[in-house]
Design a protein around this motif. Sequence first.
Motif, PDB file in Angstrom:
ATOM      1  N   GLU A  75       0.846  -1.189   0.000  1.00 21.31           N
ATOM      2  CA  GLU A  75       0.000   0.000   0.000  1.00 21.31           C
ATOM      3  C   GLU A  75       0.880   1.237   0.000  1.00 21.31           C
ATOM      4  OE1 GLU A  75      -3.386   0.499   2.827  1.00 21.31           O
ATOM      5  OE2 GLU A  75      -3.162  -1.686   3.025  1.00 21.31           O
ATOM      6  N   ASN A  76       0.607   2.142  -0.867  1.00 17.80           N
ATOM      7  CA  ASN A  76       1.263   3.454  -0.898  1.00 17.80           C
ATOM      8  C   ASN A  76       2.734   3.450  -1.277  1.00 17.80           C
ATOM      9  OD1 ASN A  76      -1.175   4.499   0.038  1.00 17.80           O
ATOM     10  ND2 ASN A  76      -0.556   4.162   2.165  1.00 17.80           N
ATOM     11  N   HIS A 118       5.184  -5.023  12.869  1.00 16.04           N
ATOM     12  CA  HIS A 118       3.873  -5.250  12.259  1.00 16.04           C
ATOM     13  C   HIS A 118       3.264  -6.555  12.764  1.00 16.04           C
ATOM     14  CE1 HIS A 118       3.530  -1.867   9.609  1.00 16.04           C
ATOM     15  NE2 HIS A 118       4.654  -2.130   8.968  1.00 16.04           N
ATOM     16  N   ASP A 163      -1.106   0.762   8.447  1.00 14.10           N
ATOM     17  CA  ASP A 163      -1.015   2.179   8.051  1.00 14.10           C
ATOM     18  C   ASP A 163      -0.093   2.982   8.975  1.00 14.10           C
ATOM     19  OD1 ASP A 163      -2.424   2.450  10.400  1.00 14.10           O
ATOM     20  OD2 ASP A 163      -4.211   3.325   9.479  1.00 14.10           O
ATOM     21  N   HIS A 164       0.578   2.287   9.884  1.00 12.36           N
ATOM     22  CA  HIS A 164       1.566   2.894  10.794  1.00 12.36           C
ATOM     23  C   HIS A 164       0.971   3.917  11.752  1.00 12.36           C
ATOM     24  CE1 HIS A 164       3.983   1.579   7.207  1.00 12.36           C
ATOM     25  NE2 HIS A 164       4.580   0.958   8.185  1.00 12.36           N
ATOM     26  N   SER A 165      -0.358   3.873  11.924  1.00 17.54           N
ATOM     27  CA  SER A 165      -0.996   4.880  12.778  1.00 17.54           C
ATOM     28  C   SER A 165      -0.541   4.767  14.235  1.00 17.54           C
ATOM     29  CB  SER A 165      -2.520   4.734  12.685  1.00 17.54           C
ATOM     30  OG  SER A 165      -2.897   3.399  12.953  1.00 17.54           O
ATOM     31  N   ASP A 169       7.928  -1.158   4.988  1.00 20.10           N
ATOM     32  CA  ASP A 169       6.489  -1.101   4.803  1.00 20.10           C
ATOM     33  C   ASP A 169       5.838  -2.084   5.756  1.00 20.10           C
ATOM     34  OD1 ASP A 169       3.744  -1.748   3.476  1.00 20.10           O
ATOM     35  OD2 ASP A 169       4.457   0.153   2.688  1.00 20.10           O
TER      36      ASP A 169
END
Length: 194
Positions: A124-125, A162, A169-171, A194
């Motif tokens: 993602e991203n 993770h 999303d690393h929030s 990531d």
Amino acid sequence: MKLKIIFALLFSSLTNLACDAGDLIPESGSPLPLITLDDAESQEYELTTPLYRIRVSIREDVGGNEENILGNLDEMAANFLDCQFDEGANIGFDKFTIEGGEEIPPLSQLSVFVVPFTFRCEAENRDTCDGIYYFGNDLIIIARENRGLCDNFAFWKHELGHRYGMAGDHSNQGGFEPCIDPAGCIDLPFELGD
Ligand SMILES: [Zn+2]
């Protein structure tokens, strides 16, 4: 060919940006071609680390001594767990319930595909990774070397983060620092894992 050159230019400007601290020499290599979850799942995970019995596959073109690599992964995993959890490094041997109630299996259930260098990825991203954790597959692809900014396996602890509760999303990443900080790096202005 043109695309390659454009990418190389883009890439070198990014590494320059990351290396303004001075004493690092940026790697000139381009990321490896795309490595997917399918690629990782089709590997034979015949190696195991000596301590946690993590299942490992080392790609043929990864340099270095196999035993050292396996030992290194164990050692860094123990350091991460010891840093992150009051219960310490022993939690890697058994299932462990993290805050919020999710039960994390022992590290012996984890599969790790070691590749030589920063690679193109489907994340993602981002499309370039130094490591990636596949939630639900309990699988990590990790680059041994990266673009010259950090020590070997610099994002191994990040990917383990993770596995042990850091959101995709690393929030909630703040709750995992400094235990996941990439080793040997100088203040990266952007995140490479990531
Ligand atoms: Zn991440």
